[in-house]
Design a protein around this motif. Structure first.
Motif, PDB file in Angstrom:
ATOM      1  N   TRP A 217      -7.920   4.124   3.029  1.00  0.00           N
ATOM      2  CA  TRP A 217      -7.711   5.151   4.061  1.00  0.00           C
ATOM      3  C   TRP A 217      -7.865   6.548   3.472  1.00  0.00           C
ATOM      4  O   TRP A 217      -8.538   7.418   4.059  1.00  0.00           O
ATOM      5  CB  TRP A 217      -6.322   4.987   4.661  1.00  0.00           C
ATOM      6  CG  TRP A 217      -5.930   6.097   5.599  1.00  0.00           C
ATOM      7  CD1 TRP A 217      -6.317   6.263   6.895  1.00  0.00           C
ATOM      8  CD2 TRP A 217      -5.078   7.219   5.290  1.00  0.00           C
ATOM      9  NE1 TRP A 217      -5.762   7.413   7.419  1.00  0.00           N
ATOM     10  CE2 TRP A 217      -4.998   8.021   6.466  1.00  0.00           C
ATOM     11  CE3 TRP A 217      -4.385   7.613   4.155  1.00  0.00           C
ATOM     12  CZ2 TRP A 217      -4.246   9.192   6.512  1.00  0.00           C
ATOM     13  CZ3 TRP A 217      -3.625   8.773   4.197  1.00  0.00           C
ATOM     14  CH2 TRP A 217      -3.563   9.556   5.372  1.00  0.00           C
TER      15      TRP A 217
ATOM     16  N   PHE B  42      -0.544   4.115  -6.209  1.00  0.00           N
ATOM     17  CA  PHE B  42      -0.540   2.867  -5.458  1.00  0.00           C
ATOM     18  C   PHE B  42      -0.841   1.676  -6.369  1.00  0.00           C
ATOM     19  O   PHE B  42      -0.322   0.574  -6.137  1.00  0.00           O
ATOM     20  CB  PHE B  42      -1.544   2.927  -4.317  1.00  0.00           C
ATOM     21  CG  PHE B  42      -1.008   3.617  -3.094  1.00  0.00           C
ATOM     22  CD1 PHE B  42       0.112   3.127  -2.445  1.00  0.00           C
ATOM     23  CD2 PHE B  42      -1.619   4.752  -2.581  1.00  0.00           C
ATOM     24  CE1 PHE B  42       0.617   3.754  -1.310  1.00  0.00           C
ATOM     25  CE2 PHE B  42      -1.124   5.389  -1.453  1.00  0.00           C
ATOM     26  CZ  PHE B  42       0.009   4.887  -0.820  1.00  0.00           C
TER      27      PHE B  42
ATOM     28  N   TRP C 199     -10.420   0.586   6.736  1.00  0.00           N
ATOM     29  CA  TRP C 199      -9.053   0.357   6.262  1.00  0.00           C
ATOM     30  C   TRP C 199      -8.273  -0.513   7.239  1.00  0.00           C
ATOM     31  O   TRP C 199      -7.414  -1.309   6.825  1.00  0.00           O
ATOM     32  CB  TRP C 199      -8.336   1.684   6.032  1.00  0.00           C
ATOM     33  CG  TRP C 199      -8.006   2.499   7.250  1.00  0.00           C
ATOM     34  CD1 TRP C 199      -8.761   3.474   7.827  1.00  0.00           C
ATOM     35  CD2 TRP C 199      -6.816   2.381   8.050  1.00  0.00           C
ATOM     36  NE1 TRP C 199      -8.127   3.978   8.935  1.00  0.00           N
ATOM     37  CE2 TRP C 199      -6.934   3.344   9.091  1.00  0.00           C
ATOM     38  CE3 TRP C 199      -5.680   1.585   7.989  1.00  0.00           C
ATOM     39  CZ2 TRP C 199      -5.946   3.508  10.059  1.00  0.00           C
ATOM     40  CZ3 TRP C 199      -4.688   1.753   8.962  1.00  0.00           C
ATOM     41  CH2 TRP C 199      -4.832   2.704   9.973  1.00  0.00           C
TER      42      TRP C 199
ATOM     43  N   PRO D 275       4.055   3.601   1.128  1.00  0.00           N
ATOM     44  CA  PRO D 275       3.325   4.851   1.400  1.00  0.00           C
ATOM     45  C   PRO D 275       4.100   6.122   1.083  1.00  0.00           C
ATOM     46  O   PRO D 275       3.495   7.185   0.901  1.00  0.00           O
ATOM     47  CB  PRO D 275       3.031   4.758   2.908  1.00  0.00           C
ATOM     48  CG  PRO D 275       3.074   3.297   3.209  1.00  0.00           C
ATOM     49  CD  PRO D 275       4.133   2.742   2.320  1.00  0.00           C
TER      50      PRO D 275
ATOM     51  N   THR E 269      -4.865  -0.837   1.143  1.00  0.00           N
ATOM     52  CA  THR E 269      -5.191  -0.272   2.457  1.00  0.00           C
ATOM     53  C   THR E 269      -5.085   1.246   2.443  1.00  0.00           C
ATOM     54  O   THR E 269      -5.968   1.951   2.960  1.00  0.00           O
ATOM     55  CB  THR E 269      -4.247  -0.839   3.535  1.00  0.00           C
ATOM     56  OG1 THR E 269      -4.414  -2.264   3.618  1.00  0.00           O
ATOM     57  CG2 THR E 269      -4.559  -0.226   4.891  1.00  0.00           C
ATOM     58  N   PHE E 270      -4.024   1.781   1.848  1.00  0.00           N
ATOM     59  CA  PHE E 270      -3.842   3.228   1.827  1.00  0.00           C
ATOM     60  C   PHE E 270      -4.853   3.922   0.923  1.00  0.00           C
ATOM     61  O   PHE E 270      -5.255   5.060   1.198  1.00  0.00           O
ATOM     62  CB  PHE E 270      -2.413   3.585   1.414  1.00  0.00           C
ATOM     63  CG  PHE E 270      -1.511   3.806   2.588  1.00  0.00           C
ATOM     64  CD1 PHE E 270      -1.304   5.069   3.106  1.00  0.00           C
ATOM     65  CD2 PHE E 270      -0.892   2.731   3.210  1.00  0.00           C
ATOM     66  CE1 PHE E 270      -0.493   5.278   4.202  1.00  0.00           C
ATOM     67  CE2 PHE E 270      -0.075   2.920   4.314  1.00  0.00           C
ATOM     68  CZ  PHE E 270       0.124   4.204   4.815  1.00  0.00           C
TER      69      PHE E 270
END
Length: 285
Positions: free
Chosen positions: A49, A133, A4, A171, A45-46
């Motif tokens: 992750w 997201f 990530w 986020p 990215t999240f």
């Protein structure tokens, strides 16, 4: 370096390079690339992750992709249709928006996970966050595109500012709210139980408070620091000038409210995950 982190750094470099080249050359053909990189970088990215922290044989890369793209797109389309029919300027407008957007994301999550036979709370958190997201990425792309157009022509600066702000807040927005709903839904084996519906209403309320925080901050600022002449102008329908001190108070109240909402949602998510782990430990004994 973890996956990530590599994705974020590579994406950030490419986005910055695209912004610089677009600004340097004035090539409007690069604008869609700026919009896509800036809108999708943080959400993707999240998701990566979250997937790395809660690996499960049931949550495959293919299912994550479907949840992000299909779930996110269905959510945005559903919200757009319902909001065009049901949302009108009023005091309760943000409550309606919260109910609609959290409802369509919940429906999208149920649709993309309808074939799952075994579910855990953590699976629901990851897939719920992914749908959220995805929704946030598509929505941010729309906001960034609209920010490009100003009365003075195309504004790359406003586009970039919009993407940076929405990237920072992503986020603790759609991804977090739908992660909570996903965890509660999967804990209920995918059924719309009373607990799920109450969670839906609670998350919708957080969403509504988040969206209305600008208006709430203005009201609180006027209540604390308003002058008689400002209220007099408001009564006759004119917008009064604000003092420098009032700007500082508004900014403090606005950000304090957003932080408080985020902390409530994060604590709720933590309790949801913890409850799921306890349930799994009990079942494994």
């Amino acid at each position: 370096m973890r996956l990530w982190q590599r994705i974020f750094l590579i994406g950030l470099v490419l986005w910055l390079a695209t912004v610089v080249v677009t600004n340097w050359t004035g090539n409007s053909n690069l604008v869609p690339t700026v919009v896509l990189f800036g809108s999708f970088l943080v959400p993707v990215t999240f998701v990566v992750w979250a997937y790395g922290r809660g690996r499960s044989p049931r949550v495959t890369v293919e299912l994550l992709f479907v949840a992000f793209v299909v779930g996110g797109a269905l959510g945005v389309l559903g919200a757009s249709l319902l909001e065009s029919w049901l949302v009108h300027p009023s005091i309760g407008m943000y409550v309606v928006v919260g109910l609609i957007e959290e409802g369509v994301k919940l429906a999208a999550l149920m649709f993309v996970t309808r074939h799952m036979t075994k579910r855990t709370t953590m699976d629901g958190v990851i897939l719920g966050a992914t749908v959220g997201f995805g929704f946030a990425a598509f929505e941010s792309a729309g906001y960034a595109f609209n920010a490009l157009f100003t009365s003075e022509g195309l504004s790359l600066r406003q586009l970039v500012e919009t993407e940076v702000l929405r990237g920072i807040l992503a986020p603790v927005g759609h991804g977090l709210w739908t992660a909570i709903l996903g965890g509660v839904l999967f804990a209920a084996a995918g059924r719309l139980t009373t607990t799920v519906m109450l969670s839906y209403l609670g998350v919708s309320l957080l969403h509504a408070l988040w969206d209305s925080m600008n208006a709430i901050a203005i009201a609180v600022t006027l209540a604390l620091t308003g002058h008689a002449w400002q209220f007099a102008l408001l009564r006759i329908g004119r917008v009064p000038h604000v003092t420098e001190w009032q700007v500082h108070v508004y900014t403090l109240v606005n950000w304090a409210g957003l932080v408080a909402i985020s902390l409530v949602a994060l604590c709720w998510l933590w309790m949801t995950v913890r409850s799921g782990r306890r349930r799994r430990e009990i079942l494994s004994q």
